[in-house]
Design an enzyme around this catalytic site. Structure first.
Site, mmCIF file in Angstrom:
data_model
loop_
_atom_site.group_PDB
_atom_site.id
_atom_site.type_symbol
_atom_site.label_atom_id
_atom_site.label_comp_id
_atom_site.label_asym_id
_atom_site.label_seq_id
_atom_site.Cartn_x
_atom_site.Cartn_y
_atom_site.Cartn_z
ATOM 1 N N PHE A 222 -14.024 -3.976 7.221
ATOM 2 C CA PHE A 222 -13.224 -4.857 6.361
ATOM 3 C C PHE A 222 -12.508 -3.987 5.337
ATOM 4 O O PHE A 222 -13.153 -3.329 4.523
ATOM 5 C CB PHE A 222 -14.140 -5.864 5.665
ATOM 6 C CG PHE A 222 -13.421 -6.992 4.988
ATOM 7 C CD1 PHE A 222 -13.283 -8.218 5.611
ATOM 8 C CD2 PHE A 222 -12.886 -6.828 3.715
ATOM 9 C CE1 PHE A 222 -12.634 -9.271 4.984
ATOM 10 C CE2 PHE A 222 -12.235 -7.864 3.080
ATOM 11 C CZ PHE A 222 -12.104 -9.105 3.728
ATOM 12 N N ILE A 223 -11.186 -3.952 5.417
ATOM 13 C CA ILE A 223 -10.410 -3.065 4.543
ATOM 14 C C ILE A 223 -9.208 -3.798 3.958
ATOM 15 O O ILE A 223 -8.439 -4.438 4.685
ATOM 16 C CB ILE A 223 -9.904 -1.830 5.313
ATOM 17 C CG1 ILE A 223 -11.070 -0.902 5.669
ATOM 18 C CG2 ILE A 223 -8.866 -1.055 4.508
ATOM 19 C CD1 ILE A 223 -10.666 0.303 6.488
ATOM 20 N N ILE A 224 -9.067 -3.725 2.659
ATOM 21 C CA ILE A 224 -7.816 -4.044 1.978
ATOM 22 C C ILE A 224 -7.285 -2.713 1.464
ATOM 23 O O ILE A 224 -8.002 -1.979 0.781
ATOM 24 C CB ILE A 224 -8.020 -5.019 0.799
ATOM 25 C CG1 ILE A 224 -8.584 -6.360 1.300
ATOM 26 C CG2 ILE A 224 -6.691 -5.245 0.059
ATOM 27 C CD1 ILE A 224 -7.666 -7.145 2.212
ATOM 28 N N GLY A 230 -7.485 -5.490 -6.052
ATOM 29 C CA GLY A 230 -7.443 -6.044 -7.400
ATOM 30 C C GLY A 230 -6.623 -7.307 -7.514
ATOM 31 O O GLY A 230 -6.366 -7.789 -8.622
ATOM 32 N N GLY A 232 -7.385 -10.106 -5.442
ATOM 33 C CA GLY A 232 -8.141 -11.185 -4.831
ATOM 34 C C GLY A 232 -7.879 -11.363 -3.348
ATOM 35 O O GLY A 232 -8.284 -12.369 -2.756
ATOM 36 N N LEU A 233 -7.224 -10.396 -2.720
ATOM 37 C CA LEU A 233 -6.858 -10.547 -1.307
ATOM 38 C C LEU A 233 -8.053 -10.347 -0.377
ATOM 39 O O LEU A 233 -8.093 -10.916 0.715
ATOM 40 C CB LEU A 233 -5.732 -9.578 -0.952
ATOM 41 C CG LEU A 233 -4.391 -9.888 -1.632
ATOM 42 C CD1 LEU A 233 -3.389 -8.764 -1.383
ATOM 43 C CD2 LEU A 233 -3.833 -11.215 -1.128
ATOM 44 N N GLU A 257 -22.199 -6.729 8.865
ATOM 45 C CA GLU A 257 -22.933 -5.510 9.197
ATOM 46 C C GLU A 257 -22.936 -4.534 8.021
ATOM 47 O O GLU A 257 -21.894 -4.066 7.587
ATOM 48 C CB GLU A 257 -22.294 -4.831 10.413
ATOM 49 C CG GLU A 257 -22.992 -3.561 10.846
ATOM 50 C CD GLU A 257 -22.349 -2.900 12.049
ATOM 51 O OE1 GLU A 257 -22.853 -1.855 12.492
ATOM 52 O OE2 GLU A 257 -21.323 -3.426 12.540
ATOM 53 N N ASN A 260 -21.456 -3.012 1.761
ATOM 54 C CA ASN A 260 -21.698 -2.234 0.556
ATOM 55 C C ASN A 260 -21.692 -3.170 -0.652
ATOM 56 O O ASN A 260 -21.436 -4.375 -0.527
ATOM 57 C CB ASN A 260 -20.672 -1.103 0.396
ATOM 58 C CG ASN A 260 -19.243 -1.609 0.306
ATOM 59 O OD1 ASN A 260 -18.979 -2.758 -0.063
ATOM 60 N ND2 ASN A 260 -18.288 -0.757 0.653
ATOM 61 N N ARG A 269 -19.022 -14.274 -4.337
ATOM 62 C CA ARG A 269 -18.106 -15.105 -5.115
ATOM 63 C C ARG A 269 -17.251 -15.987 -4.207
ATOM 64 O O ARG A 269 -16.987 -17.147 -4.524
ATOM 65 C CB ARG A 269 -17.246 -14.212 -6.022
ATOM 66 C CG ARG A 269 -18.042 -13.589 -7.166
ATOM 67 C CD ARG A 269 -17.254 -12.515 -7.896
ATOM 68 N NE ARG A 269 -16.095 -13.022 -8.592
ATOM 69 C CZ ARG A 269 -16.101 -13.558 -9.802
ATOM 70 N NH1 ARG A 269 -17.234 -13.672 -10.465
ATOM 71 N NH2 ARG A 269 -14.980 -13.961 -10.370
#
Length: 398
Positions: A222-224, A230, A232-233, A257, A260, A269
């Site tokens: 999972f990567i933004i 910063g 909220g995406l 999985e 972190n 949240r």
């Protein structure tokens, strides 16, 4: 221009460069380029995350904002004359698709333009869309069995190594993997992506005989992109994916999985904000029946660990913002889970030490839960209050 220098007369430390500092990442569009840095480089350059044999080393790795086609270049002022010095071009090519362009920036720009003129489109199925902060976003499920979908995945996957600790490439020949990409529709830019694995779950003999499948969706990567963090995406992508999977009758549970701490915070949240819309928080009490917990958890398609955390977060929120629960009852509710989780280790301790250990663990968890809750607003009010706290301020998701 590089020079050839004998290694024998030089100090090794003068020719050792931090790989994290040497690698410069860029996402470019018609208006320019945005720079950011990797978090990790050890999967590419070794555990020490250093590169030996070059002076004034800079490694440029650039991506087009829409097609994500990569360009890379290696620059340095001097290189040691030593056959053991690694060829950085060859090293990087192992982790990049064959379409990656080396050194010739004009050729890279031309190839991107050619792709767009040939009608390049997002190689996937639009599964959801949303608006946030006056921008429109779209989520696509990418078909990695298709050549164009597989190519996009190959362009993206190096980010897994650079931003996820212990991250590794998925096996795209395994049909149980899914890739989801988040686009900013207004700027036609890739913002982030996620991969999920579809674990088959035996549904019982009746459903099996009726050819009904049950699947556990496990989010793996999972990567933004850092330049879009910063805003909220991450929470938005997670929540919208969860909503899509929740509507899918075959999906019975969504798990993650090895998350972190930052992902755990975002997930907590986001899940609380979703539960705020669908769950009657008045039913969440320290005396809640285990049968209700299990039935509700299954209907929400949450894993046991995560639902337990959410119940405890809701109870602590109630403790702070309402008079529905007492501190003692909440403390005992949470300690009961902590005890059951650590029963084997605690059983060897005397009673006083056991109590001290549980109290210390509870206090640390309580502090962490209140940190996660932060300024989140849930639909809970004190008896006699006229205004619902949940309506006074929209919930914020990390």
């Amino acid at each position: 221009m590089s020079t050839s220098i004998s290694a024998a007369s030089l100090q090794p430390e003068q020719w050792t460069t931090s790989a994290n500092e040497a690698v410069k990442l860029f996402v470019t569009d018609a208006t320019g380029a945005i720079n950011f840095s990797p978090t990790f480089t050890y999967p590419i350059f070794g555990d020490a995350e250093t590169i030996y044999g070059y002076k004034d080393l800079v490694i440029f790795l650039c991506f087009d904002h829409f097609t994500f086609k990569p360009f890379f270049n290696v620059k340095y002022s001097a290189k040691l004359d030593d056959p053991d010095i690694v060829d950085l071009e060859q090293v990087l090519r192992k982790f990049l698709p064959e379409s990656a362009i080396y050194k010739d920036e004009s050729k890279w720009a031309d190839s991107i333009q050619e792709e767009k003129e040939a009608g390049y489109t997002i190689p996937g199925e639009l599964i959801d869309s949303f608006e946030k902060d006056d921008s429109a976003y779209e989520i696509y499920k990418i078909n990695v069995k298709d050549a164009s979908g597989l190519e996009l995945h190959k362009r993206l996957q190096i980010l897994v190594l650079l931003f996820i600790e212990a991250g590794s490439y998925i096996d795209t020949s395994d049909e149980l993997w899914d890739l989801y990409v988040l686009y900013n529709k207004d700027s036609s830019s890739i913002v982030g992506f996620a991969t999920a694995y579809n674990y088959w779950k035996y549904p019982g003999s009746v459903k099996f005989d009726d050819n009904k499948r049950e699947i556990r969706k496990k989010i793996s990567q999972f990567i933004i992109l850092p330049i879009y963090q910063g805003k909220g995406l991450g929470g938005a992508l997670y929540s919208h994916l969860f909503d899509v999977w929740h509507k899918d009758e075959e999906v019975v549970e969504v798990v993650v999985e090895d998350p972190n701490e930052s992902f755990d915070d975002m997930r907590d949240r986001a899940d609380l904000s979703r539960l705020n819309k669908v769950l009657e928080f008045s039913k969440v009490t320290p005396k809640v029946e285990s049968s209700w917990v299990e039935e509700t958890r299954k209907s929400l398609k949450l894993e046991k660990r995560q639902f337990s955390r959410l119940l405890e977060l809701i109870l602590l929120y109630k403790l702070k913002h309402s008079n529905e629960v007492t501190k003692k009852d909440v403390r005992l509710f949470i300690k009961k889970r902590l005890y059951n989780k650590n029963k084997e280790g605690l059983s060897a301790l005397d009673e006083n030490t056991k109590k001290d250990k549980l109290q210390t663990a509870y206090e640390a968890l309580e502090d962490d839960y209140y940190r996660i809750l932060g300024d989140l607003r849930l639909s809970i009010k004190r008896a006699g209050d006229n205004q619902n706290n949940g309506n006074s301020k929209k919930a914020k998701v990390a």
